[in-house]
Write a protein that holds these residues in place. Structure first.
Motif, PDB file in Angstrom:
ATOM      1  N   ASP A 237      19.099  39.305  34.798  1.00  0.00           N
ATOM      2  CA  ASP A 237      19.894  38.706  33.764  1.00  0.00           C
ATOM      3  C   ASP A 237      21.169  38.089  34.569  1.00  0.00           C
ATOM      4  N   PHE A 238      21.902  37.029  33.733  1.00  0.00           N
ATOM      5  CA  PHE A 238      22.665  36.471  34.095  1.00  0.00           C
ATOM      6  C   PHE A 238      23.866  36.459  33.207  1.00  0.00           C
ATOM      7  N   MET A 239      25.187  36.852  33.519  1.00  0.00           N
ATOM      8  CA  MET A 239      26.588  36.875  32.650  1.00  0.00           C
ATOM      9  C   MET A 239      27.249  35.788  32.900  1.00  0.00           C
ATOM     10  N   TRP A 240      27.916  34.999  31.966  1.00  0.00           N
ATOM     11  CA  TRP A 240      29.092  34.195  32.253  1.00  0.00           C
ATOM     12  C   TRP A 240      30.256  34.821  31.463  1.00  0.00           C
ATOM     13  N   LEU A 241      31.337  35.133  32.224  1.00  0.00           N
ATOM     14  CA  LEU A 241      32.507  35.367  31.565  1.00  0.00           C
ATOM     15  C   LEU A 241      33.757  34.496  31.532  1.00  0.00           C
ATOM     16  N   ARG A 242      34.306  34.014  30.440  1.00  0.00           N
ATOM     17  CA  ARG A 242      35.359  33.156  30.668  1.00  0.00           C
ATOM     18  C   ARG A 242      36.541  33.814  30.886  1.00  0.00           C
ATOM     19  N   ALA A 243      37.472  33.114  31.590  1.00  0.00           N
ATOM     20  CA  ALA A 243      38.689  33.513  31.907  1.00  0.00           C
ATOM     21  C   ALA A 243      39.421  34.577  30.934  1.00  0.00           C
ATOM     22  N   PHE A 244      39.830  35.468  31.344  1.00  0.00           N
ATOM     23  CA  PHE A 244      40.438  36.748  30.304  1.00  0.00           C
ATOM     24  C   PHE A 244      39.598  37.334  29.417  1.00  0.00           C
ATOM     25  N   CYS A 245      38.243  37.129  29.516  1.00  0.00           N
ATOM     26  CA  CYS A 245      37.380  37.901  28.557  1.00  0.00           C
ATOM     27  C   CYS A 245      37.411  39.282  29.066  1.00  0.00           C
ATOM     28  N   PRO A 246      37.684  40.244  28.262  1.00  0.00           N
ATOM     29  CA  PRO A 246      37.721  41.696  28.451  1.00  0.00           C
ATOM     30  C   PRO A 246      36.223  42.302  29.142  1.00  0.00           C
ATOM     31  N   GLN A 247      36.360  43.017  30.019  1.00  0.00           N
ATOM     32  CA  GLN A 247      35.047  43.140  30.654  1.00  0.00           C
ATOM     33  C   GLN A 247      35.097  44.812  31.299  1.00  0.00           C
ATOM     34  N   ALA A 248      34.173  45.541  31.041  1.00  0.00           N
ATOM     35  CA  ALA A 248      33.875  46.779  31.787  1.00  0.00           C
ATOM     36  C   ALA A 248      32.277  47.230  31.907  1.00  0.00           C
ATOM     37  N   CYS A 249      32.165  48.099  32.685  1.00  0.00           N
ATOM     38  CA  CYS A 249      30.500  48.453  32.550  1.00  0.00           C
ATOM     39  C   CYS A 249      30.237  49.863  32.855  1.00  0.00           C
ATOM     40  N   TYR A 250      29.140  50.538  32.581  1.00  0.00           N
ATOM     41  CA  TYR A 250      28.755  51.999  32.878  1.00  0.00           C
ATOM     42  C   TYR A 250      27.211  51.637  33.387  1.00  0.00           C
ATOM     43  N   ALA A 251      26.958  52.135  34.624  1.00  0.00           N
ATOM     44  CA  ALA A 251      25.877  51.899  35.242  1.00  0.00           C
ATOM     45  C   ALA A 251      25.070  53.374  35.037  1.00  0.00           C
ATOM     46  N   GLY A 252      24.226  53.300  34.131  1.00  0.00           N
ATOM     47  CA  GLY A 252      23.337  54.611  33.563  1.00  0.00           C
ATOM     48  C   GLY A 252      22.362  55.116  34.477  1.00  0.00           C
ATOM     49  N   GLY A 253      22.061  54.410  35.409  1.00  0.00           N
ATOM     50  CA  GLY A 253      20.734  54.829  36.330  1.00  0.00           C
ATOM     51  C   GLY A 253      19.493  54.256  35.962  1.00  0.00           C
ATOM     52  N   PRO A 254      18.338  54.768  36.473  1.00  0.00           N
ATOM     53  CA  PRO A 254      18.359  56.006  37.269  1.00  0.00           C
ATOM     54  C   PRO A 254      18.589  55.436  38.840  1.00  0.00           C
ATOM     55  N   GLY A 255      18.608  54.321  39.098  1.00  0.00           N
ATOM     56  CA  GLY A 255      19.040  53.616  40.372  1.00  0.00           C
ATOM     57  C   GLY A 255      20.451  52.988  40.392  1.00  0.00           C
ATOM     58  N   ARG A 256      20.780  52.344  41.643  1.00  0.00           N
ATOM     59  CA  ARG A 256      21.972  51.849  41.598  1.00  0.00           C
ATOM     60  C   ARG A 256      21.828  50.320  40.743  1.00  0.00           C
ATOM     61  N   PHE A 257      23.195  49.919  40.369  1.00  0.00           N
ATOM     62  CA  PHE A 257      23.366  48.706  39.562  1.00  0.00           C
ATOM     63  C   PHE A 257      24.243  47.822  40.443  1.00  0.00           C
ATOM     64  N   ARG A 258      23.561  46.539  41.020  1.00  0.00           N
ATOM     65  CA  ARG A 258      24.159  45.592  41.795  1.00  0.00           C
ATOM     66  C   ARG A 258      24.043  44.173  41.055  1.00  0.00           C
ATOM     67  N   TYR A 259      25.154  43.503  41.516  1.00  0.00           N
ATOM     68  CA  TYR A 259      25.089  42.149  41.203  1.00  0.00           C
ATOM     69  C   TYR A 259      25.840  41.145  41.867  1.00  0.00           C
ATOM     70  N   LEU A 260      25.479  39.689  41.786  1.00  0.00           N
ATOM     71  CA  LEU A 260      25.876  38.714  42.854  1.00  0.00           C
ATOM     72  C   LEU A 260      27.200  38.267  41.902  1.00  0.00           C
ATOM     73  N   LEU A 261      28.511  38.240  42.436  1.00  0.00           N
ATOM     74  CA  LEU A 261      29.551  37.813  41.573  1.00  0.00           C
ATOM     75  C   LEU A 261      30.266  36.717  42.183  1.00  0.00           C
ATOM     76  N   TYR A 262      30.578  35.799  41.252  1.00  0.00           N
ATOM     77  CA  TYR A 262      31.260  34.528  41.275  1.00  0.00           C
ATOM     78  C   TYR A 262      32.584  34.641  40.748  1.00  0.00           C
ATOM     79  N   LYS A 263      33.717  34.246  41.286  1.00  0.00           N
ATOM     80  CA  LYS A 263      35.127  34.016  40.558  1.00  0.00           C
ATOM     81  C   LYS A 263      35.919  33.130  41.454  1.00  0.00           C
ATOM     82  N   ASP A 264      36.727  32.309  40.824  1.00  0.00           N
ATOM     83  CA  ASP A 264      37.552  31.397  41.301  1.00  0.00           C
ATOM     84  C   ASP A 264      38.722  32.269  41.712  1.00  0.00           C
ATOM     85  N   ALA A 265      39.612  31.734  42.775  1.00  0.00           N
ATOM     86  CA  ALA A 265      40.668  32.487  43.289  1.00  0.00           C
ATOM     87  C   ALA A 265      41.696  31.608  44.121  1.00  0.00           C
ATOM     88  N   ASN A 266      42.811  32.411  44.256  1.00  0.00           N
ATOM     89  CA  ASN A 266      43.850  31.689  45.375  1.00  0.00           C
ATOM     90  C   ASN A 266      44.201  30.344  44.850  1.00  0.00           C
TER      91      ASN A 266
END
Length: 275
Positions: A237-266
């Motif tokens: 799955d892919f998620m796009w989040l606009r600037a200032f979109c509130p976000q949090a997550c809970y990794a329920g298992g059974p294995g680890r949860f991993r994602y490739l993350l882009y963000k603009d910065a600096n």
């Protein structure tokens, strides 16, 4: 053993499948689930041979503003000698399956699963699949924001296996980030990292910040808080989040949860966006 990164395979669902899905597009976020990455939504690119592309983010009013993201599938013998048409674009390549041969400034690099390349603007590079099976990689592109007096960052090639993950504070390592560049290096105006949650780990507050995000789930599943909604997501799955979109997550298992993350910065905020 290869990392179990999710790789889209295309195909087409049968007429007997239900239409109900998890795709969501709102003013604050979008979820593009793996089930919509079918053959009929792929694109071709100029000067790329034996290649098909899933475009999962692009600059667009009401959608991604700072970046584009492609999932590239290159068949054996395919690739490009003129891959990037925009000399002001920087890029990151991240390999999720197969092997590619990246020739960068005349030096050949072989990248397989976990391979990562940063390509500054005006880089001289070519890419080929010299293997016997398809090669799949993410290509994230951004218009580089040059700053007078600050040099352009250098190109580099690495693998995520060679970059230690940094644990987030007070998490006992259950939430960690693989950072490929120093976040305080202001030559870089984007970060493309890998975030890892062990089963049961959480983002313990609603992050609300100026950075735009693109998140591609490489492995596992979780429930993600996006603006007002809790959304189930899984590998592919892919998620796009606009600037200032509130976000949090809970990794329920059974294995680890991993994602490739882009963000603009600096960079300073543009005060005259319409000029």
């Amino acid at each position: 053993m290869d990392e179990p990164y999710f790789i889209p395979r295309g195909g087409h669902p049968p007429q007997t499948d239900l239409l109900t899905g998890r795709a969501v597009f709102t003013e604050a976020y979008a979820v593009i689930p793996k089930g919509v990455m079918r053959d009929i939504v792929t694109s071709a690119l100029p000067f790329w041979d034996k290649t098909r592309v899933w475009v999962i983010a692009r600059p667009l009013s009401g959608f991604a503003e700072t970046f584009s993201q492609y999932i590239m599938e290159v068949a054996p013998g395919g690739g490009s000698d003129k891959p990037e048409p925009d000399t002001e674009a920087e890029g990151v390549l991240f390999v999720v399956g197969g092997e590619i041969t990246l020739t960068l400034a005349g030096v050949e690099h072989r990248l397989r699963h976990g391979g990562y390349a940063f390509l500054p603007p005006a880089s001289q590079w070519t890419l080929r699949n010299a293997g016997t099976g398809p090669a799949t990689f993410h290509w994230i592109r951004k218009a580089y924001q040059a700053v007078p007096g600050i040099p352009t960052p250098d190109a580099f090639v690495t693998n995520e296996a060679d970059v230690p993950a940094v644990a987030m504070p007070d998490t006992d390592g259950r939430w960690a980030t693989t950072r490929f560049v120093d976040p305080l290096d202001v030559r870089h105006d984007m970060h493309v990292n890998i975030v890892t949650f062990q089963p049961g780990a959480v983002i313990p507050f609603l992050e609300t910040h100026v950075m735009e995000h693109g998140l591609y789930v490489l492995e596992g599943k979780a429930v993600y808080k996006l603006n007002r909604d809790w959304v189930e997501v899984e590998a592919g799955d892919f998620m796009w989040l606009r600037a200032f979109c509130p976000q949090a997550c809970y990794a329920g298992g059974p294995g680890r949860f991993r994602y490739l993350l882009y963000k603009d910065a600096n960079r300073h905020m543009a005060l005259r966006p319409f000029r």
